[in-house]
Design a protein around this motif. Structure first.
Motif, PDB file in Angstrom:
ATOM      1  N   ASN A 143       0.862  -1.175   0.000  1.00 15.60           N
ATOM      2  CA  ASN A 143       0.000   0.000   0.000  1.00 15.60           C
ATOM      3  C   ASN A 143       0.901   1.229   0.000  1.00 15.60           C
ATOM      4  N   GLY A 144       0.306   2.368  -0.025  1.00 16.34           N
ATOM      5  CA  GLY A 144       1.072   3.600  -0.017  1.00 16.34           C
ATOM      6  C   GLY A 144       0.163   4.783  -0.189  1.00 16.34           C
ATOM      7  N   TYR A 145       0.744   5.840  -0.695  1.00 19.13           N
ATOM      8  CA  TYR A 145      -0.030   7.049  -0.905  1.00 19.13           C
ATOM      9  C   TYR A 145       0.399   7.655  -2.233  1.00 19.13           C
ATOM     10  N   LYS A 146       0.168   8.901  -2.440  1.00 19.08           N
ATOM     11  CA  LYS A 146       0.368   9.541  -3.740  1.00 19.08           C
ATOM     12  C   LYS A 146       1.820   9.612  -4.177  1.00 19.08           C
ATOM     13  N   ASP A 147       2.756   9.521  -3.224  1.00 17.53           N
ATOM     14  CA  ASP A 147       4.167   9.732  -3.565  1.00 17.53           C
ATOM     15  C   ASP A 147       5.106   8.654  -3.052  1.00 17.53           C
ATOM     16  N   HIS A 148       4.569   7.592  -2.463  1.00 22.55           N
ATOM     17  CA  HIS A 148       5.434   6.534  -1.937  1.00 22.55           C
ATOM     18  C   HIS A 148       4.677   5.227  -1.776  1.00 22.55           C
ATOM     19  N   VAL A 149       5.458   4.143  -1.599  1.00 19.24           N
ATOM     20  CA  VAL A 149       4.898   2.806  -1.458  1.00 19.24           C
ATOM     21  C   VAL A 149       5.546   2.105  -0.271  1.00 19.24           C
ATOM     22  N   HIS A 150       4.729   1.338   0.449  1.00 17.53           N
ATOM     23  CA  HIS A 150       5.199   0.451   1.512  1.00 17.53           C
ATOM     24  C   HIS A 150       4.944  -0.973   1.043  1.00 17.53           C
ATOM     25  N   ILE A 151       5.925  -1.839   1.182  1.00 15.72           N
ATOM     26  CA  ILE A 151       5.717  -3.258   0.929  1.00 15.72           C
ATOM     27  C   ILE A 151       6.151  -4.027   2.170  1.00 15.72           C
ATOM     28  N   PHE A 152       5.415  -5.072   2.483  1.00 13.36           N
ATOM     29  CA  PHE A 152       5.724  -5.918   3.639  1.00 13.36           C
ATOM     30  C   PHE A 152       5.619  -7.355   3.152  1.00 13.36           C
ATOM     31  N   PHE A 153       6.685  -8.113   3.311  1.00 12.11           N
ATOM     32  CA  PHE A 153       6.713  -9.441   2.733  1.00 12.11           C
ATOM     33  C   PHE A 153       7.649 -10.362   3.507  1.00 12.11           C
ATOM     34  N   GLU A 154       7.397 -11.655   3.346  1.00 13.89           N
ATOM     35  CA  GLU A 154       8.305 -12.670   3.852  1.00 13.89           C
ATOM     36  C   GLU A 154       9.370 -12.859   2.786  1.00 13.89           C
ATOM     37  N   GLN A 155      10.590 -12.592   3.133  1.00 16.77           N
ATOM     38  CA  GLN A 155      11.686 -12.658   2.174  1.00 16.77           C
ATOM     39  C   GLN A 155      12.163 -14.095   1.968  1.00 16.77           C
ATOM     40  N   HIS A 156      12.334 -14.461   0.711  1.00 16.31           N
ATOM     41  CA  HIS A 156      12.873 -15.781   0.370  1.00 16.31           C
ATOM     42  C   HIS A 156      14.317 -15.855   0.874  1.00 16.31           C
ATOM     43  N   PRO A 157      14.727 -16.993   1.420  1.00 18.40           N
ATOM     44  CA  PRO A 157      16.060 -17.074   2.043  1.00 18.40           C
ATOM     45  C   PRO A 157      17.240 -16.917   1.094  1.00 18.40           C
ATOM     46  N   THR A 158      17.044 -17.089  -0.206  1.00 19.42           N
ATOM     47  CA  THR A 158      18.183 -16.973  -1.119  1.00 19.42           C
ATOM     48  C   THR A 158      18.227 -15.637  -1.854  1.00 19.42           C
ATOM     49  N   LYS A 159      17.321 -14.731  -1.525  1.00 18.96           N
ATOM     50  CA  LYS A 159      17.231 -13.451  -2.246  1.00 18.96           C
ATOM     51  C   LYS A 159      17.760 -12.317  -1.379  1.00 18.96           C
ATOM     52  N   ALA A 160      18.531 -11.443  -1.985  1.00 18.68           N
ATOM     53  CA  ALA A 160      19.037 -10.257  -1.286  1.00 18.68           C
ATOM     54  C   ALA A 160      17.976  -9.151  -1.336  1.00 18.68           C
ATOM     55  N   LEU A 161      17.846  -8.423  -0.249  1.00 15.37           N
ATOM     56  CA  LEU A 161      16.860  -7.347  -0.192  1.00 15.37           C
ATOM     57  C   LEU A 161      17.103  -6.315  -1.283  1.00 15.37           C
ATOM     58  N   ASP A 188      18.416  -6.656  -4.204  1.00 16.22           N
ATOM     59  CA  ASP A 188      17.987  -7.196  -5.496  1.00 16.22           C
ATOM     60  C   ASP A 188      16.468  -7.192  -5.604  1.00 16.22           C
ATOM     61  N   THR A 189      15.803  -7.564  -4.522  1.00 15.03           N
ATOM     62  CA  THR A 189      14.339  -7.590  -4.525  1.00 15.03           C
ATOM     63  C   THR A 189      13.768  -6.205  -4.780  1.00 15.03           C
ATOM     64  N   ILE A 190      14.284  -5.206  -4.098  1.00 15.91           N
ATOM     65  CA  ILE A 190      13.766  -3.842  -4.276  1.00 15.91           C
ATOM     66  C   ILE A 190      14.048  -3.354  -5.690  1.00 15.91           C
ATOM     67  N   GLN A 191      15.223  -3.664  -6.220  1.00 15.62           N
ATOM     68  CA  GLN A 191      15.554  -3.259  -7.591  1.00 15.62           C
ATOM     69  C   GLN A 191      14.578  -3.890  -8.578  1.00 15.62           C
ATOM     70  N   ILE A 192      14.259  -5.154  -8.403  1.00 16.55           N
ATOM     71  CA  ILE A 192      13.315  -5.848  -9.289  1.00 16.55           C
ATOM     72  C   ILE A 192      11.919  -5.242  -9.173  1.00 16.55           C
ATOM     73  N   VAL A 193      11.468  -4.993  -7.953  1.00 17.65           N
ATOM     74  CA  VAL A 193      10.137  -4.397  -7.736  1.00 17.65           C
ATOM     75  C   VAL A 193      10.061  -3.021  -8.384  1.00 17.65           C
ATOM     76  N   LYS A 194      11.066  -2.192  -8.141  1.00 21.20           N
ATOM     77  CA  LYS A 194      11.040  -0.831  -8.684  1.00 21.20           C
ATOM     78  C   LYS A 194      11.146  -0.836 -10.211  1.00 21.20           C
ATOM     79  N   ALA A 195      12.030  -1.646 -10.763  1.00 23.21           N
ATOM     80  CA  ALA A 195      12.208  -1.686 -12.220  1.00 23.21           C
ATOM     81  C   ALA A 195      10.940  -2.171 -12.913  1.00 23.21           C
ATOM     82  N   ASN A 196      10.372  -3.257 -12.424  1.00 23.84           N
ATOM     83  CA  ASN A 196       9.189  -3.825 -13.067  1.00 23.84           C
ATOM     84  C   ASN A 196       7.944  -2.964 -12.877  1.00 23.84           C
TER      85      ASN A 196
END
Length: 153
Positions: A50-68, A70-78
């Motif tokens: 969720n978020g608002y007009k200018d930002h986003v909050h994500i809350f998730f269970e992180q997979h044990p083999t993924k770096a945070l 890298d995850t944020i870069q993938i989320v933001k890029a896609n």
């Protein structure tokens, strides 16, 4: 990955480049669903987006083999590609560089989910800047003003 068991709950926050209020009501819910799908597709378990007009909050269970990072870069890029491909804003959409990342225990999950899902109400009373600085201070993260998000008055 046999015999690997983890429970890492991550709350991440990132902002629109230039802190423009362009995440409109017209597509914001679809954006959050899309981001949740990105997380799931990459092996994470989405708890709240969720978020608002200018930002986003994500809350998730992180997979044990993924770096945070890298995850944020993938989320933001896609997600920025999705916004641009669907021409949801005028001009080219971009996220600001950087993010805030915070970990929570399992016992705190419900409170974090409620907090994230009430962003619109929450921001009727306080600014994103105040919210973000409070998170940094709560987690005792040392920061320099010139390296946090661009905040405009």
């Amino acid at each position: 990955m046999a015999n690997t068991y983890t429970q890492t709950s991550i709350h991440a926050v990132f902002a629109v480049k230039g802190r423009q209020n362009i995440l409109s009501d017209k597509f914001r819910e679809n954006l959050f669903q899309y981001i949740s799908g990105i997380l799931s597709h990459n092996g994470h378990y989405s708890l709240a987006v969720n978020g608002y007009k200018d930002h986003v909050h994500i809350f998730f269970e992180q997979h044990p083999t993924k770096a945070l990072s890298d995850t944020i870069q993938i989320v933001k890029a896609n997600s920025s590609k999705w916004i641009n491909d669907n021409k949801l804003v005028l001009g080219k959409f971009e996220w600001q560089e950087g993010y805030g990342g915070f970990s929570y225990s399992h016992s705190q999950r419900d409170n974090v989910i409620k907090y994230i899902m009430n962003q619109e109400k929450h921001h009727s009373r306080r600014t994103f800047r105040d919210e973000y600085l409070e998170l940094l201070n709560k987690f005792e993260i040392k920061f320099q003003d010139e390296y946090i998000f661009e905040f405009y008055k």
